[in-house]
Motif scaffolding. Structure first.
Motif, PDB file in Angstrom:
ATOM      1  N   HIS A   3       0.551  -7.302   0.963  1.00 51.86           N
ATOM      2  CA  HIS A   3      -0.908  -7.477   1.541  1.00 51.86           C
ATOM      3  C   HIS A   3      -1.629  -8.977   0.914  1.00 51.86           C
ATOM      4  O   HIS A   3      -1.945  -8.922  -0.035  1.00 51.86           O
ATOM      5  CB  HIS A   3      -1.991  -6.674   1.389  1.00 51.86           C
ATOM      6  CG  HIS A   3      -1.507  -5.323   1.935  1.00 51.86           C
ATOM      7  ND1 HIS A   3      -0.514  -4.750   1.646  1.00 51.86           N
ATOM      8  CD2 HIS A   3      -2.073  -4.278   3.206  1.00 51.86           C
ATOM      9  CE1 HIS A   3      -0.052  -3.577   2.303  1.00 51.86           C
ATOM     10  NE2 HIS A   3      -1.264  -3.314   3.379  1.00 51.86           N
ATOM     11  N   CYS A  38      -2.559   1.482   6.010  1.00 54.56           N
ATOM     12  CA  CYS A  38      -3.972   1.485   5.414  1.00 54.56           C
ATOM     13  C   CYS A  38      -5.180   0.588   6.374  1.00 54.56           C
ATOM     14  O   CYS A  38      -6.246   0.609   6.097  1.00 54.56           O
ATOM     15  CB  CYS A  38      -4.020   0.647   4.072  1.00 54.56           C
ATOM     16  SG  CYS A  38      -3.636  -1.236   4.407  1.00 54.56           S
ATOM     17  N   CYS A  62      -2.088  -3.282   9.321  1.00 53.98           N
ATOM     18  CA  CYS A  62      -1.030  -2.459   8.509  1.00 53.98           C
ATOM     19  C   CYS A  62      -1.053  -0.873   9.087  1.00 53.98           C
ATOM     20  O   CYS A  62      -2.195  -0.363   9.242  1.00 53.98           O
ATOM     21  CB  CYS A  62      -1.483  -2.441   7.181  1.00 53.98           C
ATOM     22  SG  CYS A  62      -0.432  -1.259   6.101  1.00 53.98           S
ATOM     23  N   CYS A 120       0.760  -1.202   0.034  1.00 56.86           N
ATOM     24  CA  CYS A 120      -0.006  -0.023   0.006  1.00 56.86           C
ATOM     25  C   CYS A 120       1.062   1.537   0.169  1.00 56.86           C
ATOM     26  O   CYS A 120       2.236   1.104   0.221  1.00 56.86           O
ATOM     27  CB  CYS A 120      -1.092  -0.155   1.340  1.00 56.86           C
ATOM     28  SG  CYS A 120      -0.295   0.073   2.658  1.00 56.86           S
TER      29      CYS A 120
HETATM   30 ZN   LIG Z   1      -1.337  -1.348   4.203  1.00 57.35          ZN
END
Ligand SMILES: [Zn+2]
Length: 491
Positions: free
Chosen positions: A301, A361, A358, A289
């Motif tokens: 991810h 994000c 995360c 991300c």
């Molecule tokens: Zn992320």
């Protein structure tokens, strides 16, 4: 049938593990064991049933499948077929679900559904340099999963529906091109595929950029580096460029920085340079991300509803704890067509697997963190032993990508006087950027290579961008070459 978790990225760790356990068992019981010749045999030999694999941790009871297992030996040219799931119509017809569906929707509808689930309609191939390419078959269901996985790459990278995407992956029967194609279609953004250097060349790709002004640029790092360098040389502007998404090669911090600088010169400062990690055998890829320049990547991810990633000790094969480095092993949960369980990638990740949300994000999916070293490529080229020392080419690539004043580069292996019995020679070809003295740069590079990889290049040769493009085969090779082996073989 509901294939995907919705939302796919917001379950806590315990729920992810429970969901994976249920899916894994169902996948083995209903799809793999009844219909895969290869795994029927393996389970039988070990006295195992689907019930013995009740959680992702139980996967350790199964042997790994490696690249070598997939390559067909001369005496068995069709070995790849053993891995294809071929349903037995009688078994399917006896299932209560089938009978119910037939009663409700009619036999024709049931037949159509099974066709979409099981009949191979598409394939990609592995991309090894020397090994025979292995076909990976996809059914209609696999294509739906490929499209869903591709859409997730777009979501994780922060693409927007109103974006224009340029897919610059080489047009080839390889995962990267097709994943991107299906991703754009499923995501619903405007996408155009240039086919990469061999199809449209650097000039053609540049014309497309000028005409269509993409927001997102997707392709192989080496090729995109050439395209953007050329764009800068021709004073092209592309102010709306937001994301550069890379695949097919690993991406060092140095290369990211260089791509960011090039994008800034095109009038797009602050571009996200994001890497993806995927492989033919997974039939999908995973993305980073966006993160600010100077920060660390949060990693790749994963999609816990579509596959299970294990990290194992590359020497012992034992699973390691979360956050520990090791080799990446993949087991799909929804695959049809070619199905490979516990696939050993040969790739090592130095930060391991984490289930922490995360930090950027907030997605709660497991992530692969840290640098991934692809050991397989090095092994295929027999590069690990060179000039009598073990050379870590992963390190060497990072050294060169990170080196200041170095644009594109290529390592060429030769033998002294082209005599196969002579000593190995390493020639480093370099495109020098932003000024600097050649002699000084030569000394610096030689010193860096020795310090990190324990090897001095025999020669360092400087080239301009055009010459480098020719050396790397931009426009003539499917994938631009950063390592070439010109050592003659002993007859
Ligand atoms: Zn992320």
């Amino acid at each position: 049938m509901n294939l995907l978790w919705d939302p796919w990225h917001a379950s806590p760790e315990a729920a992810v593990r429970r969901g994976q356990a249920a899916r894994l068992q169902q996948f083995l019981r209903d799809t793999v064991l009844p219909f895969s010749a290869r795994y029927q045999k393996i389970f039988r030999e070990r006295g195992l049933t689907a019930e013995d694999i009740a959680s992702p941790d139980d996967l350790a009871k199964l042997p790994f499948t490696s690249k070598a297992d997939l390559i067909s030996p001369p005496e068995q040219p069709d070995r790849f077929r053993e891995f294809i799931v071929v349903p037995d119509e009688k078994v399917l017809a006896r299932r209560p679900g089938t009978i119910w569906s037939a009663l409700w929707r009619g036999r024709a509808a049931v037949k159509k559904r099974f066709e979409a689930e099981f009949r191979p309609v598409f394939m990609t191939f592995t991309t090894g340099r020397s090994a025979e390419p292995v076909p990976f078959l996809y059914t209609g269901q696999d294509l739906a999963v490929l499209a869903a996985a591709g859409k997730r790459v777009m979501e994780v990278c922060g693409a927007r529906r109103e974006d224009r995407l340029l897919n610059a992956f080489p047009y080839a029967p390889h995962l990267a091109f097709w994943l991107t194609h299906y991703a754009g279609t499923e995501f619903g953004a405007m996408m155009f595929s240039s086919g990469g250097g061999k199809v449209m060349g650097t000039d053609g790709t540049l014309r497309l950029i000028k005409k269509l002004r993409p927001d997102d640029l997707i392709g192989i790092p080496t090729f995109l580096y050439h395209v953007l360098s050329q764009a800068v040389a021709e004073k092209v502007r592309c102010e709306n460029l937001r994301n550069i998404v890379l695949g097919g090669e690993k991406v060092s911090d140095g290369l990211r920085e260089k791509l960011r600088e090039l994008a800034a010169e095109l009038g797009a400062p602050g571009v996200n340079v994001l890497a993806t990690y995927g492989f033919t055998e997974a039939k999908m890829a995973f993305a980073e991300c966006p993160f600010a320049a100077g920060r660390e990547s949060a990693g790749y991810h994963l999609y816990p509803d579509l596959g299970i990633v294990e990290i194992v000790d590359p020497k012992t094969g034992e699973p390691v704890a979360s956050g520990h480095p090791g080799e990446i092993v993949f087991t799909p949960l929804m695959a049809r067509g070619t199905v490979v369980l516990r696939y050993r990638t040969g790739d090592c990740v130095d930060g391991g697997l984490t289930y922490e949300p995360c930090p950027y994000c907030g997605r709660t999916v497991p992530r692969l963190v840290g640098r991934i070293s692809r050991s397989s490529e090095v092994k295929e080229m027999n590069l690990d032993k060179l000039k009598g020392t073990l050379v870590d080419f992963n390190e060497l690539e990072h050294v060169l990508d990170d080196a200041p004043h170095v644009g594109a580069w290529q390592l060429e292996l030769r033998k002294t006087n082209d005599d196969p019995l002579e000593r190995d020679e390493i020639i480093l070809h370099v495109q020098k950027i932003d000024g600097g003295d050649e002699k000084q740069l030569s000394r610096d590079l030689s010193e860096r290579c020795y310090r990190i990889a324990d090897v001095h290049p025999n020669k360092i040769l400087f080239h301009d961008l055009g010459q480098m493009q020719e050396l790397q085969g931009v426009g003539t090779q499917i994938k631009e070459q950063r390592l070439v082996d010109h050592r003659p073989k002993v007859k």
